[in-house]
Design an enzyme around this catalytic site. Structure first.
Site, short mmCIF file in Angstrom:
data_model
loop_
_atom_site.label_atom_id
_atom_site.label_comp_id
_atom_site.label_asym_id
_atom_site.label_seq_id
_atom_site.Cartn_x
_atom_site.Cartn_y
_atom_site.Cartn_z
N HIS A 129 42.68 39.13 28.46
CA HIS A 129 42.96 38.36 27.25
C HIS A 129 44.47 38.21 27.07
O HIS A 129 45.21 39.14 27.36
CB HIS A 129 42.36 39.02 26.01
N ASP B 130 33.55 36.83 25.86
CA ASP B 130 32.60 36.12 26.71
C ASP B 130 31.84 37.03 27.67
O ASP B 130 30.84 36.60 28.25
CB ASP B 130 33.35 35.05 27.53
N1 COA Z 1 40.42 38.61 36.72
C1 COA Z 1 41.35 39.02 37.61
N2 COA Z 1 42.64 39.13 37.32
C2 COA Z 1 43.01 38.80 36.08
C3 COA Z 1 42.10 38.37 35.11
C4 COA Z 1 40.76 38.30 35.47
N3 COA Z 1 39.83 37.89 34.60
N4 COA Z 1 42.75 38.11 33.97
C5 COA Z 1 44.02 38.36 34.19
N5 COA Z 1 44.19 38.78 35.48
C6 COA Z 1 45.43 39.19 36.12
C7 COA Z 1 46.19 37.99 36.66
O1 COA Z 1 45.81 37.66 37.96
C8 COA Z 1 47.60 38.48 36.55
O2 COA Z 1 47.81 39.41 37.57
P1 COA Z 1 49.23 39.55 38.32
O3 COA Z 1 50.20 39.91 37.24
O4 COA Z 1 49.00 40.62 39.31
O5 COA Z 1 49.50 38.20 38.91
C9 COA Z 1 47.60 39.28 35.25
O6 COA Z 1 46.26 39.77 35.12
C10 COA Z 1 47.94 38.45 34.02
O7 COA Z 1 47.01 37.37 33.96
P2 COA Z 1 47.29 35.96 33.36
O8 COA Z 1 46.35 34.98 33.97
O9 COA Z 1 48.76 35.66 33.43
O10 COA Z 1 46.91 36.21 31.85
P3 COA Z 1 46.88 35.11 30.76
O11 COA Z 1 47.29 35.76 29.51
O12 COA Z 1 47.62 33.90 31.17
O13 COA Z 1 45.34 34.68 30.71
C11 COA Z 1 43.06 34.77 30.39
C12 COA Z 1 44.42 35.21 29.85
C13 COA Z 1 41.99 35.17 29.39
C14 COA Z 1 43.04 33.26 30.55
C15 COA Z 1 42.81 35.47 31.75
O14 COA Z 1 42.72 36.86 31.54
C16 COA Z 1 41.59 34.93 32.43
O15 COA Z 1 41.67 33.92 33.14
N6 COA Z 1 40.40 35.58 32.24
C17 COA Z 1 39.18 35.08 32.82
C18 COA Z 1 38.66 33.90 32.04
C19 COA Z 1 38.11 34.33 30.69
O16 COA Z 1 37.36 35.28 30.59
N7 COA Z 1 38.45 33.56 29.67
C20 COA Z 1 37.99 33.80 28.32
C21 COA Z 1 39.11 34.19 27.44
S1 COA Z 1 38.56 34.69 25.84
#
Ligand code: COA
Length: 374
Positions: free
Chosen positions: A266, A317
């Site tokens: 998140h 989710d």
């Molecule tokens: N699975 C694997 N790795 C994840 C992850 C996941 N669900 N969520 C975050 N990470 C990792 C990223 O790869 C990144 O790793 P790194 O620093 O080694 O490159 C780090 O955690 C930060 O992730 P980032 O994508 O920059 O976080 P964000 O704040 O931009 O995104 C979300 C937040 C929710 C979009 C992201 O966690 C995600 O895509 N989750 C899956 C989709 C989801 O469940 N969405 C519903 C949100 S309520």
């Protein structure tokens, strides 16, 4: 001469992480506590109903018993869809069309049946919020009825929104315990500070465009797998993994390949999403009740593995997917259900935006070519 607007580049290409983009009194996240209008989500999930929460989000106070009775009656009286509108919906394709895309089209179409569509007056806004919120669930159920070639049932006036949604979705009267669980899910999803779709709502509203347009923007934002679309992807992932033995390897392979594990992580909560904690308990209980504990066990193992491997925790989710599965809800309807609830928050954000508006107009840093001539 007017002075140049100062430019802040700190958030560049970082998804506005940590940027406060507006003031809001609708909901707040402090640490891992979520409040709607000052009430914790745990308190509302235990003691409230979805209708009461909608009232709270829109009026900044809980209703009295009399106000709630009146509000529920207003909502249920607006649930039915105009017959002409249903006829148009029946002509939309449903095969190979995602229900979120269908919902986006349907809500846009619905504006043509709303006599207040272009009226920006506060009283008209309230009427439209009520109509849209009442009808959102019925539209999702219309999709399900149309694609299964059956007639959409009319909502029952003496029943709740949760009861009517489950009734119209399946075409049969729902079990009381499922209605309670579903109502709690609606409460948990109703608002979430400046999430992607609430922001989309506010951006569209900030140009002083109409409410239907703002809600269509929000549905488009919610549809994506990084936002509301994740709940559907969680169930698809669990089915693909198939057995508990394969769950850990699946997670490790995904991390190795730099792929996202859906329902995990998140932007704001770094120490756990309070909604996920509530849903986790519901998932454990319900998967056991239907004799398929494997779905919860697999989820819990993925949850643990993600934490130990990456320090990431489940979001709303993750466990909602298995809760909906236990209620026999089709997988591609999970994200539309999110919209059925989040419309309450979207309307509250639009109301707040219109009340204190300035158009959203950030800057882009130029990284392209310069000085070209033809
Ligand atoms: N699975 C694997 N790795 C994840 C992850 C996941 N669900 N969520 C975050 N990470 C990792 C990223 O790869 C990144 O790793 P790194 O620093 O080694 O490159 C780090 O955690 C930060 O992730 P980032 O994508 O920059 O976080 P964000 O704040 O931009 O995104 C979300 C937040 C929710 C979009 C992201 O966690 C995600 O895509 N989750 C899956 C989709 C989801 O469940 N969405 C519903 C949100 S309520």
């Amino acid at each position: 001469m007017a002075s140049e607007v100062q430019i802040f580049e700190g958030a560049l290409d970082k998804g506005l992480e940590g940027i406060v983009a507006c003031s809001t009194a609708v909901s707040s996240i402090q640490g891992n506590t979520l409040n709607y209008r000052g009430y914790t989500i745990e308190n509302l999930a235990e003691k409230s109903t979805f209708e009461e929460v909608i009232y709270l989000l829109w009026n900044d106070k809980l209703p009295t018993a009399e106000e709630l009775t009146q509000f529920k009656a207003q909502l249920v009286s607006e649930m039915e869809l105009p017959a002409d509108f249903i006829n148009v919906l029946k002509n939309l394709p449903t095969q190979n069309v995602h229900p979120m895309a269908w919902l986006r089209t349907a809500v846009s179409l619905l504006a043509h049946w709303d006599k207040d569509a272009n009226d920006m007056d506060t009283a008209a806004f309230k009427r439209k919020s009520l109509r849209l919120t009442a009808k959102m669930g019925t539209i999702v159920c219309a999709f399900e009825a149309i694609r299964n070639k059956r007639e959409l049932l009319a909502p029952k006036k003496d029943k709740s929104m949760a009861w009517n949604f489950m009734y119209m979705l399946k075409g049969t009267e729902p079990k009381a315990d499922h209605v309670k669980v579903f109502d709690t899910c609606l409460i948990l999803h109703a608002d979430h500070e400046l999430n992607c779709s609430a922001f989309a709502t506010r951006v569209t509203a900030s140009s002083l465009s109409d409410l239907h347009s703002a809600i269509v923007s929000a549905i488009g934002a919610l549809k994506g797998p990084l936002h509301g679309g994740a709940n559907e992807q969680v169930m698809i992932m669990l089915k693909k993994i198939g057995t508990i033995e394969k769950a850990q390897a699946f997670v490790k392979d995904a991390l190795q390949a730099k792929e996202k594990v859906m329902g995990i992580g998140h932007r704001v909560y770094k120490n756990g999403d309070p909604r996920a904690a509530i849903l986790r308990k519901m998932s454990e209980k319900m998967t056991a009740e239907i004799g398929e504990p494997i779905w919860y066990q697999m989820s819990a193992l993925i949850d643990d593995t993600m934490f130990s491997e990456k320090g990431l925790m489940p979001n709303v989710d993750f466990y909602s997917a298995t809760v909906y599965y236990c209620m026999g809800i089709p997988t591609d309807v999970y994200t539309p259900i999110f919209a059925v609830s989040r419309i309450a928050g979207w309307c509250a954000h639009a109301q707040e935006q219109y009340a204190n508006n300035r158009i959203y107009r950030p800057r882009g840093k130029w990284v392209g070519k310069s000085g070209l001539t033809k």
